[in-house]
Write a protein that holds these residues in place. Structure first.
Motif, mmCIF file in Angstrom:
data_model
loop_
_atom_site.group_PDB
_atom_site.id
_atom_site.type_symbol
_atom_site.label_atom_id
_atom_site.label_comp_id
_atom_site.label_asym_id
_atom_site.label_seq_id
_atom_site.Cartn_x
_atom_site.Cartn_y
_atom_site.Cartn_z
ATOM 1 N N TYR A 1 -33.058 35.945 -13.852
ATOM 2 C CA TYR A 1 -34.138 35.296 -13.106
ATOM 3 C C TYR A 1 -33.626 34.512 -11.898
ATOM 4 O O TYR A 1 -34.396 34.261 -10.962
ATOM 5 N N LEU B 1 -41.458 30.979 -11.863
ATOM 6 C CA LEU B 1 -41.199 31.646 -10.581
ATOM 7 C C LEU B 1 -42.406 31.529 -9.663
ATOM 8 O O LEU B 1 -42.264 31.271 -8.457
ATOM 9 N N LEU C 1 -35.243 34.881 -8.270
ATOM 10 C CA LEU C 1 -35.820 33.730 -7.595
ATOM 11 C C LEU C 1 -35.321 33.628 -6.160
ATOM 12 O O LEU C 1 -36.098 33.370 -5.233
#
Length: 412
Positions: free
Chosen positions: A121, A56, A125
């Motif tokens: 995630y 990330l 993101l």
């Protein structure tokens, strides 16, 4: 020049103006806090759980430096002009949306390989990229309206808030997903200073071919520049180097890039004065600054080469361990190349002020081509070839930037 006109903008005097100290201190504290975030989270989570955080972080860094920094700088440039009170917000909104889509698509495609197979995630993101798009525009408006104190405080707060939240989250055992959300939260602090809530910041400049072209060429220039700066370890590995050699190269260049990283937080301070110089038609003053920066770049490169060769290997070994000790040649190339890159970053603000982003793109793509030629045509170890390519590429781009500044000042 008309005797009644205001005195020319002088950058040394401008740098003593209110807010400059906040920008310098804010950038330094932000850099330390970012390092501590990596240290604290990495040690607490361990290499496996921390891996998605590094992904990330890397994606956000690449999008920010390649796409969002140009948006921030062009916002500063436009708002520094006497006749502009708004920027091309719709264009920037589309750019942010496109960046979010591309980053999200990459996250989806690499979820199992890079993001521990966790779906959570992916939306993190997407929000992370959108938040930093707003962060860049907010800082751009603050600097464009000469609110340098708030710019420095927002830079500081973004990094410190992220660090503090991560420490609290880890203390409660929330884990890597919570740490990822702390990265998102940091970007929103810029809105505490209400950059878009002033009586003159409303409205929008229509999306013109000039605005789109300037952003596109600036993004292209940054993409080429970042390739020269950051792609070295990948090229070293592609040339067949052993993992240990790749790690030494990566860590050496990462440490020596500290001045360049700090400079990214300070360039917003010099763009408004340069813009006023250009607007006032102070062509001789602009050429003088081109000469000063050229001389400074040459001196910095020479000093960096000597410093890197003499002190660099020992400094890297002291900080990271003897197994990471580079050769004097590699350390010298790294220090000299970063010195040039840092001065070039400030010099290119003049080209942005001159609306010469096309020349900026030509400069950096020429530098990238020079780097590729060095890798292809020279011998030696992979690290030596790529280190030399980094130095040559930075030097070639810097020379063209200075020449372009002088040329543009003769035409305008």
């Amino acid at each position: 020049m008309d005797a009644t006109a205001p005195p020319p903008a002088r950058i040394p005097q401008a740098l003593r103006a209110s807010g400059t100290a906040y920008m310098i201190v804010g950038t330094l504290i932000a850099a330390v806090a970012a390092y501590l975030f990596q240290l604290v989270a990495g040690r607490d989570l361990g290499p496996t759980a921390f891996a998605p955080i590094t992904v990330l972080w890397t994606i956000q860094f690449l999008v920010f430096t390649t796409v969002f920094v140009p948006m921030e700088q062009l916002t500063i440039r436009r708002l520094s002009e006497a006749h502009h009170t708004a920027g091309p917000w719709r264009l920037f909104a589309w750019v942010i949306a496109g960046s979010v889509l591309l980053a999200t698509g990459f996250g989806l495609a690499s979820r199992h390989r890079l993001l521990d197979g966790q779906w959570v995630y992916v939306p993190i993101l997407a929000i992370l990229i959108a938040a930093y798009g707003g962060f860049a525009l907010g800082r751009g408006v603050l600097a464009g309206r000469r609110r340098f104190r708030e710019y420095g405080l927002s830079t500081l707060a973004e990094s410190v808030v992220r660090l503090v939240l991560a420490i609290v989250i880890l203390a409660f055992g929330v884990g890597a997903v919570g740490v990822a959300w702390s990265m998102v939260a940091g970007a929103f602090v810029v809105f505490l200073w209400r950059p878009f809530h002033t009586e003159t910041s409303s409205g929008d400049v229509p999306v013109s071919p000039g605005s789109a072209r300037a952003l596109a060429t600036y993004v292209g220039a940054n993409a080429a520049s970042q390739t020269i700066v950051a792609a070295g370890p990948l090229v070293v590995g592609a040339l067949g180097a052993r993992p240990a050699e790749v790690s030494v190269f990566f860590e050496t260049f990462l440490l020596f890039r500290a001045p360049l990283t700090l400079a990214y937080g300070l360039i917003a301070r010099v763009l408004p004065p340069f813009t006023r110089m250009v607007e006032r038609g102070e062509r001789s003053t602009v050429r003088q600054w081109a000469g000063r920066l050229a001389a400074l770049g040459a001196l910095a490169a020479g000093a960096g080469l000597l410093f890197g060769r003499a002190i660099g290997p020992g400094a890297v070994a002291m900080l990271l361990g003897a197994e990471y000790r580079p050769t004097a040649t590699i350390a010298g190339y790294a220090a000299a190349g970063v010195a040039i890159a840092t001065i070039a970053l400030f010099a290119q603000q003049i080209l942005i002020a001159q609306r010469a982003t096309g020349a900026l793109a030509v400069s950096w793509f020429t530098g990238l081509a020079a780097s590729a030629a060095v890798v292809a045509l020279t011998g030696g170890t992979a690290s030596v070839r790529v280190g030399a390519a980094f130095l040559v590429g930075e030097a070639a781009a810097f020379v063209l930037i200075v020449v372009s500044i002088v040329w543009a000042s003769r035409e305008t």
